[in-house]
Design a protein around this motif. Structure first.
Motif, PDB file in Angstrom:
ATOM      1  N   ASN A   1       0.820  -1.221   0.000  1.00 35.11           N
ATOM      2  CA  ASN A   1       0.000   0.000   0.000  1.00 35.11           C
ATOM      3  C   ASN A   1       0.845   1.258   0.000  1.00 35.11           C
ATOM      4  OD1 ASN A   1      -2.414  -1.370  -0.044  1.00 35.11           O
ATOM      5  ND2 ASN A   1      -2.638  -1.375   2.182  1.00 35.11           N
TER       6      ASN A   1
ATOM      7  N   THR B   1      -0.189   7.612  -5.440  1.00 33.40           N
ATOM      8  CA  THR B   1      -0.175   6.734  -4.274  1.00 33.40           C
ATOM      9  C   THR B   1      -1.345   5.752  -4.360  1.00 33.40           C
ATOM     10  OG1 THR B   1      -1.628   8.098  -2.926  1.00 33.40           O
ATOM     11  CG2 THR B   1       0.722   8.660  -2.928  1.00 33.40           C
ATOM     12  N   ASN B   2      -1.413   4.850  -3.413  1.00 36.02           N
ATOM     13  CA  ASN B   2      -2.460   3.833  -3.442  1.00 36.02           C
ATOM     14  C   ASN B   2      -3.843   4.412  -3.165  1.00 36.02           C
ATOM     15  OD1 ASN B   2      -1.836   4.204  -0.610  1.00 36.02           O
ATOM     16  ND2 ASN B   2      -3.087   2.412  -0.217  1.00 36.02           N
TER      17      ASN B   2
ATOM     18  N   ARG C   1      -4.670   4.415 -10.977  1.00 36.37           N
ATOM     19  CA  ARG C   1      -4.102   3.180 -10.441  1.00 36.37           C
ATOM     20  C   ARG C   1      -5.230   2.256 -10.014  1.00 36.37           C
ATOM     21  NH1 ARG C   1       0.483   3.297  -5.666  1.00 36.37           N
ATOM     22  NH2 ARG C   1       0.149   1.208  -4.825  1.00 36.37           N
ATOM     23  N   ASP C   2      -5.121   1.002 -10.403  1.00 37.43           N
ATOM     24  CA  ASP C   2      -6.066  -0.033  -9.973  1.00 37.43           C
ATOM     25  C   ASP C   2      -5.302  -0.956  -9.032  1.00 37.43           C
ATOM     26  OD1 ASP C   2      -7.650  -2.354  -9.728  1.00 37.43           O
ATOM     27  OD2 ASP C   2      -8.592  -1.990 -11.662  1.00 37.43           O
ATOM     28  N   ASN C   3      -5.511  -0.801  -7.742  1.00 37.76           N
ATOM     29  CA  ASN C   3      -4.733  -1.563  -6.764  1.00 37.76           C
ATOM     30  C   ASN C   3      -5.026  -3.062  -6.850  1.00 37.76           C
ATOM     31  OD1 ASN C   3      -3.451   0.726  -5.604  1.00 37.76           O
ATOM     32  ND2 ASN C   3      -5.335   1.163  -4.467  1.00 37.76           N
TER      33      ASN C   3
ATOM     34  N   LYS D   1      -3.094  -4.304  -9.662  1.00 37.30           N
ATOM     35  CA  LYS D   1      -1.670  -3.931  -9.593  1.00 37.30           C
ATOM     36  C   LYS D   1      -1.246  -3.289 -10.907  1.00 37.30           C
ATOM     37  CE  LYS D   1      -0.306  -8.062  -8.262  1.00 37.30           C
ATOM     38  NZ  LYS D   1       0.584  -9.156  -7.785  1.00 37.30           N
TER      39      LYS D   1
END
Length: 117
Positions: free
Chosen positions: A30, A52-53, A71-73, A76
């Motif tokens: 994270n 950032t996450n 960003r797609d956590n 990834k």
């Protein structure tokens, strides 16, 4: 170890758009910051944008208002939506993951973006 694979580069006319993607394999924490850098011929590698996450992003002045990083956590994956492209945007674009724990940078192999008529 983190491996990064970029995709989406290519040739586009001035004023056009491209979307870059970067998929990471391995563990992404994270606290890892994901981003894009670029290197034009004869120039140093420079930051384009990073995120950032939780979605906090910053951009190079030269791309503000034209590029959007996301960003797609869960996947990834980090994206770079590039609009109103200029010849000056021509460069190899590199995906980056910065891990503050240990101060480690991971890099992809790069994808070439060429803006030309």
């Amino acid at each position: 170890q983190v491996d990064l694979v970029e995709s989406g580069g290519g040739l586009v006319q001035p004023g056009g758009s491209l979307r870059l993607s970067c998929a990471a394999s391995g563990i992404i924490f994270n606290t890892d910051v994901m981003g894009w850098y670029r290197q034009a011929p004869g120039k140093q590698r420079e930051l384009v944008a990073r995120v950032t996450n939780v979605g906090m992003a910053n951009y190079a002045d030269s791309v503000k208002g034209r590029f959007t990083i996301s960003r797609d956590n869960a996947k990834k994956t980090v994206y770079l939506e590039m609009n109103s492209l200029k010849p000056a945007d021509t460069a190899v674009y590199y995906c980056n993951v910065y891990r503050s724990y240990g101060g480690i940078d991971y890099w992809g192999k790069g994808t070439l973006v060429t803006v030309s008529s």
